[in-house]
Design a protein around this motif. Sequence first.
Motif, PDB file in Angstrom:
ATOM      1  N   ILE A 116       8.769  15.053   3.158  1.00 45.02           N
ATOM      2  CA  ILE A 116       9.668  14.083   2.526  1.00 45.02           C
ATOM      3  C   ILE A 116       9.149  12.665   2.737  1.00 45.02           C
ATOM      4  CG2 ILE A 116      12.000  13.120   2.574  1.00 45.02           C
ATOM      5  CD1 ILE A 116      12.966  15.998   3.293  1.00 45.02           C
ATOM      6  N   ALA A 117       8.703  12.347   3.948  1.00 45.29           N
ATOM      7  CA  ALA A 117       8.162  11.008   4.221  1.00 45.29           C
ATOM      8  C   ALA A 117       7.001  10.693   3.283  1.00 45.29           C
ATOM      9  CB  ALA A 117       7.712  10.905   5.683  1.00 45.29           C
ATOM     10  N   PHE A 118       6.107  11.662   3.100  1.00 45.74           N
ATOM     11  CA  PHE A 118       4.952  11.451   2.224  1.00 45.74           C
ATOM     12  C   PHE A 118       5.387  11.289   0.767  1.00 45.74           C
ATOM     13  CE2 PHE A 118       1.471  13.066  -0.432  1.00 45.74           C
ATOM     14  CZ  PHE A 118       0.485  12.166  -0.067  1.00 45.74           C
ATOM     15  N   LEU A 119       6.266  12.167   0.291  1.00 46.47           N
ATOM     16  CA  LEU A 119       6.705  12.100  -1.106  1.00 46.47           C
ATOM     17  C   LEU A 119       7.429  10.796  -1.423  1.00 46.47           C
ATOM     18  CD1 LEU A 119       7.858  15.783  -1.705  1.00 46.47           C
ATOM     19  CD2 LEU A 119       5.823  14.635  -2.639  1.00 46.47           C
ATOM     20  N   VAL A 120       8.215  10.304  -0.486  1.00 47.42           N
ATOM     21  CA  VAL A 120       8.921   9.040  -0.706  1.00 47.42           C
ATOM     22  C   VAL A 120       7.943   7.865  -0.667  1.00 47.42           C
ATOM     23  CG1 VAL A 120      10.694   7.508   0.251  1.00 47.42           C
ATOM     24  CG2 VAL A 120      11.115   9.955   0.124  1.00 47.42           C
ATOM     25  N   ALA A 121       6.862   7.998   0.079  1.00 51.14           N
ATOM     26  CA  ALA A 121       5.871   6.913   0.167  1.00 51.14           C
ATOM     27  C   ALA A 121       5.011   6.805  -1.094  1.00 51.14           C
ATOM     28  CB  ALA A 121       4.974   7.119   1.386  1.00 51.14           C
ATOM     29  N   ILE A 122       4.891   7.866  -1.860  1.00 51.06           N
ATOM     30  CA  ILE A 122       3.999   7.847  -3.028  1.00 51.06           C
ATOM     31  C   ILE A 122       4.396   6.797  -4.068  1.00 51.06           C
ATOM     32  CG2 ILE A 122       3.222   9.206  -5.027  1.00 51.06           C
ATOM     33  CD1 ILE A 122       2.950  11.568  -3.145  1.00 51.06           C
ATOM     34  N   PRO A 123       5.676   6.714  -4.499  1.00 49.89           N
ATOM     35  CA  PRO A 123       5.984   5.677  -5.491  1.00 49.89           C
ATOM     36  C   PRO A 123       5.743   4.266  -4.966  1.00 49.89           C
ATOM     37  CG  PRO A 123       7.962   6.963  -4.968  1.00 49.89           C
ATOM     38  CD  PRO A 123       6.821   7.572  -4.220  1.00 49.89           C
ATOM     39  N   VAL A 124       5.934   4.074  -3.677  1.00 49.40           N
ATOM     40  CA  VAL A 124       5.669   2.765  -3.081  1.00 49.40           C
ATOM     41  C   VAL A 124       4.177   2.451  -3.183  1.00 49.40           C
ATOM     42  CG1 VAL A 124       5.819   1.391  -0.974  1.00 49.40           C
ATOM     43  CG2 VAL A 124       7.627   3.034  -1.522  1.00 49.40           C
ATOM     44  N   ALA A 125       3.341   3.421  -2.845  1.00 48.90           N
ATOM     45  CA  ALA A 125       1.890   3.207  -2.912  1.00 48.90           C
ATOM     46  C   ALA A 125       1.429   2.992  -4.345  1.00 48.90           C
ATOM     47  CB  ALA A 125       1.163   4.399  -2.293  1.00 48.90           C
ATOM     48  N   VAL A 126       1.980   3.766  -5.270  1.00 50.61           N
ATOM     49  CA  VAL A 126       1.606   3.603  -6.682  1.00 50.61           C
ATOM     50  C   VAL A 126       1.936   2.189  -7.138  1.00 50.61           C
ATOM     51  CG1 VAL A 126       2.170   4.320  -9.039  1.00 50.61           C
ATOM     52  CG2 VAL A 126       1.735   6.044  -7.275  1.00 50.61           C
ATOM     53  N   HIS A 127       3.125   1.724  -6.781  1.00 45.48           N
ATOM     54  CA  HIS A 127       3.480   0.356  -7.162  1.00 45.48           C
ATOM     55  C   HIS A 127       2.545  -0.654  -6.521  1.00 45.48           C
ATOM     56  CE1 HIS A 127       5.481  -3.533  -6.936  1.00 45.48           C
ATOM     57  NE2 HIS A 127       5.917  -3.223  -8.136  1.00 45.48           N
ATOM     58  N   CYS A 128       2.284  -0.489  -5.236  1.00 50.02           N
ATOM     59  CA  CYS A 128       1.406  -1.444  -4.547  1.00 50.02           C
ATOM     60  C   CYS A 128       0.033  -1.501  -5.200  1.00 50.02           C
ATOM     61  CB  CYS A 128       1.269  -1.073  -3.070  1.00 50.02           C
ATOM     62  SG  CYS A 128       2.726  -1.430  -2.087  1.00 50.02           S
ATOM     63  N   LEU A 129      -0.557  -0.338  -5.463  1.00 54.12           N
ATOM     64  CA  LEU A 129      -1.899  -0.319  -6.049  1.00 54.12           C
ATOM     65  C   LEU A 129      -1.912  -0.794  -7.492  1.00 54.12           C
ATOM     66  CD1 LEU A 129      -3.308   2.993  -4.603  1.00 54.12           C
ATOM     67  CD2 LEU A 129      -4.180   0.692  -4.177  1.00 54.12           C
ATOM     68  N   TYR A 130      -0.985  -0.311  -8.292  1.00 50.62           N
ATOM     69  CA  TYR A 130      -0.999  -0.607  -9.721  1.00 50.62           C
ATOM     70  C   TYR A 130      -0.484  -2.012 -10.025  1.00 50.62           C
ATOM     71  CZ  TYR A 130      -0.276  -0.089 -14.723  1.00 50.62           C
ATOM     72  OH  TYR A 130      -0.319  -0.261 -16.081  1.00 50.62           O
ATOM     73  N   ALA A 131       0.608  -2.390  -9.374  1.00 53.58           N
ATOM     74  CA  ALA A 131       1.238  -3.665  -9.702  1.00 53.58           C
ATOM     75  C   ALA A 131       0.674  -4.843  -8.921  1.00 53.58           C
ATOM     76  CB  ALA A 131       2.737  -3.568  -9.466  1.00 53.58           C
ATOM     77  N   LEU A 132       0.241  -4.613  -7.697  1.00 52.08           N
ATOM     78  CA  LEU A 132      -0.197  -5.714  -6.839  1.00 52.08           C
ATOM     79  C   LEU A 132      -1.683  -5.676  -6.504  1.00 52.08           C
ATOM     80  CD1 LEU A 132       2.849  -5.600  -4.416  1.00 52.08           C
ATOM     81  CD2 LEU A 132       2.532  -7.094  -6.409  1.00 52.08           C
ATOM     82  N   GLY A 133      -2.244  -4.492  -6.360  1.00 53.49           N
ATOM     83  CA  GLY A 133      -3.657  -4.356  -6.014  1.00 53.49           C
ATOM     84  C   GLY A 133      -3.908  -4.561  -4.532  1.00 53.49           C
TER      85      GLY A 133
END
Length: 194
Positions: A108-125
């Motif tokens: 669950i910790a990993f799955l919840v972290a994925i959208p955060v990481a996607v946003h960080c990489l895609y939106a912020l870099g």
Amino acid sequence: MTVDPNAATQGFPSPDPSHRRPRATRYLVPALVAGAVAVVLGVYGKVHDPQGTTFNLVGFSSTGAVKSWLATVSIGFAVVQFVSALMMYGKLPGPGWASVLHRWSGRIAFLVAIPVAVHCLYALGYQTYEPRVLWHSLLGCFFFGAFSAKMLLLRSERLPGWMLPVVGGLVFAALTVVWLTSALWFFRTFGVTT
């Protein structure tokens, strides 16, 4: 003249093939995968043109609030996983189902972290304009690399008893610093809002 079969080995028994030490490739492959995952994420974040935002959820005031709350849920489940690991290794008393709790809290910790990481990489870099952001970017990539290594090591047989706790500790430590440099910073800067 008879030859003593133990003379050549000085009385030591010959090694049993089932008790051989694990080969270095059992450690090298997960380490290389971890490094590759971390580098690929970092390079993508650095060369990708940041889009500014990727998602927002109804009920939240901003993408920063969504990310901060998802990251907080993730670190909460990571703490549960850390405590359940201590139970599994006999460092804390716990129920017989501590291993199930450990596995599911980590998932669950990993799955919840994925959208955060996607946003960080895609939106912020991958950004480095101040130390907090540099550490966040660096350890965010490291977290996903170390997590990949841990998943590969779980499938390996005959690992030293210290290996999984050390790698799991690195994963937990990286996620903790990622949370401190993002969600905690957000809550302290903008308040605990949704």
